[in-house]
Design an enzyme around this catalytic site. Structure first.
Site: not given
Ligand code: ZN
Length: 305
Positions: A166-167, A170, A229
């Site tokens: 997830h990071e 981003h 997100e």
């Molecule tokens: Zn996030």
């Protein structure tokens, strides 16, 4: 165009005077630069606006990371790079990063876009910081920080892979840069309002410019918008699956994250994040695609069952 003293004063307060035109000019400029900077994000196929070039992102991220590391060192909170936990986190991150080219290619193809090469200039790194917060964040250009308070929530390396994926996502999606574009738009709006509503003195204008710079440097650690997100969840899940982590562990992970009380819920996973229930539903819907990534990249591993 210059009006008489009395007319100018009246116009400055009302909507019929010259300041109204200033506002319109600012709005026109903002609209022009906003829509003129629209690009298609290859990972999602969605429209995106970037506030910094990839080179600037890498530089800003590296600077901010140095600050994060020196702050953590000053507090005695930075775990040594050779600590067991640091090694584990780095190993998971490295497995995910190794799959960035393949997942980038696959998602860009899915969206009918050319695969971006920007990630090749990223300077990936991961640091672990001693803290009770169940938090993690990434800086533009690929600098990741994980707080030790996240470990009991992650529970296992598959879930940690979902978090790190997830990071990493981003950073790949350039969400920091996109937020800078949004901040700039807000700043232009504020300046326009300031000029239109009587003008700012040079000191105030300087403060606005400083806020712009500071926002660029420190804004990254704030929560992302809900859409960002969801995008990071998707791309991160595909990375985790392609790196042969069990993607299904992402669902109970966000369940556990959702159980953290509002006050305990840390910035990166705070209220602007999708509602935990929605998030799990979205992840479940993505599971067939994630499992396909797993099958394609992990033929030598036990199949998911
Ligand atoms: Zn996030």
């Amino acid at each position: 165009m210059r009006r008489g003293r009395s007319g100018g004063a009246r116009a400055g307060r009302g909507f019929g005077g010259i300041r109204w035109w200033v506002l319109l000019l600012f709005a026109g400029y903002a609209a022009f630069s906003w829509f003129g900077s629209a690009e298609t994000d290859p990972y999602t196929g969605e429209t995106a606006h970037y506030g910094a070039s990839p080179v600037e992102e890498v530089q800003l991220g590296a600077q901010a990371y140095q600050q994060v590391l020196s702050d953590a060192t000053a507090q005695g909170a930075l775990l040594p790079a050779d600590a067991e936990v640091s090694r584990q986190i780095r190993e998971i991150a490295e497995r995910l990063i190794a799959k960035v080219p393949a997942v980038t290619e696959a998602l860009a193809t899915e969206n009918g876009q050319e695969a971006p090469q920007i990630y090749r200039d990223f300077q990936w790194d991961a640091a672990v910081i001693q803290s009770d917060d169940a938090n993690a964040f990434v800086l533009p250009g690929g600098k990741i920080a994980v707080y030790t308070g996240l470990l009991p929530v992650a529970e296992n390396q598959n879930a940690m892979a979902a978090i790190l994926g997830h990071e990493i996502a981003h950073a790949l999606l350039r969400h920091g840069s996109q937020r800078m574009a949004q901040q700039k738009l807000v700043q232009v709006g504020q300046m326009a309002a300031g000029v239109a509503l009587g003008g700012m003195d040079p000191g105030q204008q300087q403060a606005v410019m400083a806020a712009l710079g500071a926002g660029a440097q420190y804004g990254f650690i704030l929560p992302y918008g809900r859409n960002h997100e969801t995008q990071a969840d998707k791309v991160g899940l595909m990375l985790a699956a392609a790196a042969c982590f069990d993607p299904r562990e992402a669902v109970p992970l966000w369940e556990r994250m959702g159980r953290l009380g509002g006050g305990e819920r840390p910035p990166e996973f705070a209220s602007t994040h999708p509602d935990p229930a929605n998030r799990q539903e979205t992840l479940r819907a993505l599971m067939p695609q994630a499992e396909a990534f797993y099958r394609e990249h992990c033929a030598d591993r036990p199949p998911l069952q």
